[in-house]
Design an enzyme around this catalytic site. Sequence first.
Site, short mmCIF file in Angstrom:
data_model
loop_
_atom_site.label_atom_id
_atom_site.label_comp_id
_atom_site.label_asym_id
_atom_site.label_seq_id
_atom_site.Cartn_x
_atom_site.Cartn_y
_atom_site.Cartn_z
N ARG A 290 -32.79 -15.07 2.30
CA ARG A 290 -32.93 -13.71 2.82
C ARG A 290 -33.21 -12.69 1.73
O ARG A 290 -34.08 -11.85 1.85
CB ARG A 290 -31.66 -13.28 3.56
CG ARG A 290 -31.53 -13.86 4.94
CD ARG A 290 -30.15 -13.71 5.46
NE ARG A 290 -29.21 -14.36 4.57
CZ ARG A 290 -27.97 -14.67 4.89
NH1 ARG A 290 -27.50 -14.36 6.07
NH2 ARG A 290 -27.19 -15.28 4.04
N HIS B 123 -31.85 -18.07 11.82
CA HIS B 123 -31.94 -19.53 11.72
C HIS B 123 -33.09 -20.06 12.59
O HIS B 123 -33.86 -20.91 12.16
CB HIS B 123 -30.66 -20.20 12.27
CG HIS B 123 -29.40 -19.89 11.52
ND1 HIS B 123 -28.28 -19.36 12.13
CD2 HIS B 123 -29.07 -20.05 10.22
CE1 HIS B 123 -27.31 -19.23 11.24
NE2 HIS B 123 -27.77 -19.63 10.07
N SER C 229 -24.64 -14.89 10.24
CA SER C 229 -23.64 -15.25 11.25
C SER C 229 -22.37 -14.40 11.06
O SER C 229 -21.74 -13.99 12.04
CB SER C 229 -23.28 -16.73 11.14
OG SER C 229 -24.41 -17.52 11.35
N LYS D 18 -15.90 -21.46 4.07
CA LYS D 18 -15.83 -20.52 5.19
C LYS D 18 -14.83 -21.00 6.23
O LYS D 18 -14.66 -22.21 6.41
CB LYS D 18 -17.20 -20.38 5.87
CG LYS D 18 -18.28 -19.76 5.02
CD LYS D 18 -19.59 -19.70 5.79
CE LYS D 18 -20.72 -19.13 4.95
NZ LYS D 18 -22.04 -19.32 5.59
O1 PNS Z 1 -24.93 -21.98 6.65
P1 PNS Z 1 -24.18 -22.17 5.36
O2 PNS Z 1 -22.68 -22.00 5.58
O3 PNS Z 1 -24.68 -21.32 4.24
O4 PNS Z 1 -24.43 -23.69 4.95
C1 PNS Z 1 -23.85 -24.26 3.80
C2 PNS Z 1 -23.87 -25.78 3.88
C3 PNS Z 1 -23.17 -26.26 5.14
C4 PNS Z 1 -25.32 -26.27 3.88
C5 PNS Z 1 -23.12 -26.32 2.62
O5 PNS Z 1 -21.79 -25.87 2.64
C6 PNS Z 1 -23.16 -27.85 2.55
O6 PNS Z 1 -24.12 -28.40 2.06
N1 PNS Z 1 -22.08 -28.51 3.05
C7 PNS Z 1 -22.00 -29.95 3.05
C8 PNS Z 1 -21.07 -30.41 1.91
C9 PNS Z 1 -21.81 -30.49 0.59
O7 PNS Z 1 -22.75 -31.22 0.41
N2 PNS Z 1 -21.35 -29.66 -0.37
C10 PNS Z 1 -21.92 -29.62 -1.70
C11 PNS Z 1 -22.92 -28.49 -1.80
S1 PNS Z 1 -23.54 -28.37 -3.45
#
Ligand code: PNS
Length: 163
Positions: A91, A18, A129, A42
Amino acid sequence: MKGTAMCPGSFDPITYGHIDIIERTAKIFDEVVVAVFDNPNKEHLFTPQKRVTLAEQALSSMPNVVVERGEGLLVSYARQRGIAVVIKGLRAVSDFENEFQMAQMNRSMGNKVETLFMMTRPEHSYLSSSIVKELAHYDADIGQMVPEEVARELHKQIADDHG
Ligand code: PNS
Protein backbone atom coordinates in the site's frame (compact mmCIF):
# COMPACT_ATOMS: atom_id res chain seq x y z
CA MET A 1 1.15 -16.61 -17.17
CA LYS A 2 1.21 -20.35 -16.61
CA GLY A 3 1.17 -21.69 -13.10
CA THR A 4 -0.19 -20.97 -9.67
CA ALA A 5 0.40 -18.00 -7.40
CA MET A 6 -0.36 -17.76 -3.71
CA CYS A 7 -1.92 -14.70 -2.09
CA PRO A 8 -1.30 -15.20 1.63
CA GLY A 9 -2.63 -13.12 4.49
CA SER A 10 -4.61 -13.19 7.68
CA PHE A 11 -7.73 -11.75 5.97
CA ASP A 12 -9.32 -10.66 9.25
CA PRO A 13 -11.52 -9.84 7.38
CA ILE A 14 -11.04 -9.70 3.62
CA THR A 15 -11.42 -6.15 2.23
CA TYR A 16 -11.85 -4.62 -1.24
CA GLY A 17 -8.10 -3.94 -1.12
CA HIS A 18 -7.36 -7.70 -0.89
CA ILE A 19 -10.03 -8.50 -3.46
CA ASP A 20 -8.49 -6.09 -5.96
CA ILE A 21 -5.00 -7.62 -5.59
CA ILE A 22 -6.42 -11.17 -5.91
CA GLU A 23 -8.51 -10.25 -8.95
CA ARG A 24 -5.51 -8.71 -10.71
CA THR A 25 -3.35 -11.73 -9.80
CA ALA A 26 -6.04 -14.05 -11.20
CA LYS A 27 -5.77 -12.24 -14.54
CA ILE A 28 -2.03 -12.97 -14.68
CA PHE A 29 -1.80 -16.56 -13.38
CA ASP A 30 -3.73 -19.72 -14.29
CA GLU A 31 -4.70 -20.32 -10.71
CA VAL A 32 -4.58 -18.36 -7.45
CA VAL A 33 -4.51 -19.96 -4.03
CA VAL A 34 -5.68 -17.54 -1.36
CA ALA A 35 -4.11 -18.93 1.81
CA VAL A 36 -5.62 -17.79 5.11
CA PHE A 37 -2.88 -17.90 7.75
CA ASP A 38 -2.67 -16.81 11.35
CA ASN A 39 -0.46 -13.82 11.93
CA PRO A 40 1.16 -14.40 15.33
CA ASN A 41 1.67 -10.63 15.67
CA LYS A 42 -2.07 -9.92 15.55
CA GLU A 43 -5.06 -10.82 17.63
CA HIS A 44 -7.69 -12.05 15.21
CA LEU A 45 -11.35 -11.07 15.49
CA PHE A 46 -12.64 -13.95 13.37
CA THR A 47 -11.86 -17.66 13.62
CA PRO A 48 -9.78 -19.13 10.79
CA GLN A 49 -12.84 -20.96 9.44
CA LYS A 50 -14.89 -17.75 9.39
CA ARG A 51 -12.08 -15.87 7.62
CA VAL A 52 -11.95 -18.64 4.99
CA THR A 53 -15.75 -18.61 4.53
CA LEU A 54 -15.91 -14.81 4.16
CA ALA A 55 -13.06 -14.90 1.62
CA GLU A 56 -14.77 -17.72 -0.31
CA GLN A 57 -18.00 -15.73 -0.50
CA ALA A 58 -16.20 -12.56 -1.57
CA LEU A 59 -14.22 -14.37 -4.29
CA SER A 60 -16.89 -16.77 -5.52
CA SER A 61 -17.18 -15.05 -8.91
CA MET A 62 -13.52 -15.77 -9.76
CA PRO A 63 -13.34 -19.28 -11.23
CA ASN A 64 -9.55 -19.70 -11.01
CA VAL A 65 -9.32 -18.63 -7.34
CA VAL A 66 -9.45 -21.09 -4.44
CA VAL A 67 -9.40 -20.24 -0.75
CA GLU A 68 -7.57 -22.49 1.70
CA ARG A 69 -6.54 -22.46 5.31
CA GLY A 70 -2.75 -21.97 5.37
CA GLU A 71 -0.99 -23.86 8.15
CA GLY A 72 2.47 -23.38 9.61
CA LEU A 73 5.19 -21.41 7.89
CA LEU A 74 4.31 -19.77 4.61
CA VAL A 75 7.35 -21.20 2.82
CA SER A 76 6.63 -24.75 4.04
CA TYR A 77 3.01 -24.46 3.00
CA ALA A 78 3.96 -23.11 -0.45
CA ARG A 79 6.48 -25.93 -0.89
CA GLN A 80 3.92 -28.58 0.10
CA ARG A 81 1.46 -27.13 -2.42
CA GLY A 82 4.11 -26.87 -5.15
CA ILE A 83 3.68 -23.09 -5.38
CA ALA A 84 6.74 -21.02 -6.31
CA VAL A 85 5.27 -17.50 -6.49
CA VAL A 86 3.82 -15.47 -3.63
CA ILE A 87 2.05 -12.19 -4.37
CA LYS A 88 1.79 -9.51 -1.69
CA GLY A 89 -0.03 -6.20 -1.93
CA LEU A 90 1.92 -3.07 -1.07
CA ARG A 91 0.00 0.00 0.00
CA ALA A 92 2.53 2.55 1.07
CA VAL A 93 6.08 3.03 2.23
CA SER A 94 4.89 2.06 5.71
CA ASP A 95 4.20 -1.51 4.46
CA PHE A 96 7.56 -1.81 2.85
CA GLU A 97 9.80 -2.48 5.83
CA ASN A 98 7.74 -5.33 7.23
CA GLU A 99 7.10 -6.87 3.81
CA PHE A 100 10.76 -6.55 2.85
CA GLN A 101 11.77 -8.33 6.06
CA MET A 102 9.25 -11.15 5.53
CA ALA A 103 10.23 -11.61 1.88
CA GLN A 104 13.93 -11.79 2.76
CA MET A 105 13.28 -14.18 5.62
CA ASN A 106 11.09 -16.38 3.44
CA ARG A 107 13.77 -16.39 0.76
CA SER A 108 16.42 -17.44 3.24
CA MET A 109 14.21 -20.30 4.46
CA GLY A 110 13.05 -21.57 1.10
CA ASN A 111 14.77 -20.14 -1.92
CA LYS A 112 12.36 -21.76 -4.35
CA VAL A 113 9.65 -19.30 -3.32
CA GLU A 114 9.72 -15.93 -5.04
CA THR A 115 7.79 -13.02 -3.51
CA LEU A 116 6.41 -10.43 -5.93
CA PHE A 117 4.76 -7.17 -4.90
CA MET A 118 1.74 -5.58 -6.50
CA MET A 119 0.89 -1.96 -5.76
CA THR A 120 -2.62 -1.42 -4.49
CA ARG A 121 -4.87 0.96 -6.35
CA PRO A 122 -4.65 4.49 -4.93
CA GLU A 123 -8.26 4.33 -3.76
CA HIS A 124 -7.34 1.36 -1.53
CA SER A 125 -4.06 2.71 -0.26
CA TYR A 126 -5.58 3.76 3.07
CA LEU A 127 -7.57 0.57 3.56
CA SER A 128 -6.67 -2.16 6.05
CA SER A 129 -8.54 -4.86 7.95
CA SER A 130 -7.54 -3.15 11.21
CA ILE A 131 -9.03 0.21 10.17
CA VAL A 132 -12.23 -1.50 8.99
CA LYS A 133 -12.56 -3.29 12.36
CA GLU A 134 -12.01 -0.05 14.22
CA LEU A 135 -14.63 1.77 12.14
CA ALA A 136 -17.10 -1.11 12.55
CA HIS A 137 -16.55 -0.90 16.28
CA TYR A 138 -17.85 2.68 16.14
CA ASP A 139 -20.68 1.63 13.84
CA ALA A 140 -19.31 3.77 11.00
CA ASP A 141 -20.27 3.08 7.39
CA ILE A 142 -17.83 0.51 5.95
CA GLY A 143 -19.86 -0.27 2.83
CA GLN A 144 -17.14 1.09 0.49
CA MET A 145 -14.44 -0.98 2.15
CA VAL A 146 -15.76 -4.53 2.45
CA PRO A 147 -18.48 -6.66 0.78
CA GLU A 148 -21.93 -6.55 2.36
CA GLU A 149 -21.66 -10.00 3.94
CA VAL A 150 -18.35 -9.08 5.57
CA ALA A 151 -19.81 -5.84 6.95
CA ARG A 152 -22.77 -7.76 8.36
CA GLU A 153 -20.55 -10.39 10.01
CA LEU A 154 -18.25 -7.70 11.41
CA HIS A 155 -21.10 -5.87 13.12
CA LYS A 156 -22.48 -9.17 14.42
CA GLN A 157 -19.11 -10.38 15.77
CA ILE A 158 -18.42 -7.06 17.48
CA ALA A 159 -21.91 -7.06 19.05
CA ASP A 160 -21.43 -10.70 20.22
CA ASP A 161 -18.02 -9.89 21.71
CA HIS A 162 -19.54 -7.04 23.69
CA GLY A 163 -22.73 -8.87 24.61
O1 PNS B 1 -2.43 -10.12 6.23
P1 PNS B 1 -1.18 -10.15 7.08
O2 PNS B 1 -1.56 -10.28 8.55
O3 PNS B 1 -0.26 -9.01 6.84
O4 PNS B 1 -0.41 -11.48 6.66
C1 PNS B 1 0.79 -11.87 7.29
C2 PNS B 1 1.06 -13.35 7.04
C3 PNS B 1 -0.11 -14.20 7.50
C4 PNS B 1 1.30 -13.58 5.53
C5 PNS B 1 2.35 -13.72 7.83
O5 PNS B 1 2.12 -13.52 9.21
C6 PNS B 1 2.78 -15.17 7.58
O6 PNS B 1 3.45 -15.44 6.62
N1 PNS B 1 2.36 -16.10 8.49
C7 PNS B 1 2.68 -17.50 8.36
C8 PNS B 1 3.83 -17.85 9.34
C9 PNS B 1 5.19 -17.51 8.75
O7 PNS B 1 5.60 -18.02 7.74
N2 PNS B 1 5.89 -16.59 9.43
C10 PNS B 1 7.21 -16.16 9.03
C11 PNS B 1 7.12 -14.88 8.23
S1 PNS B 1 8.74 -14.31 7.82
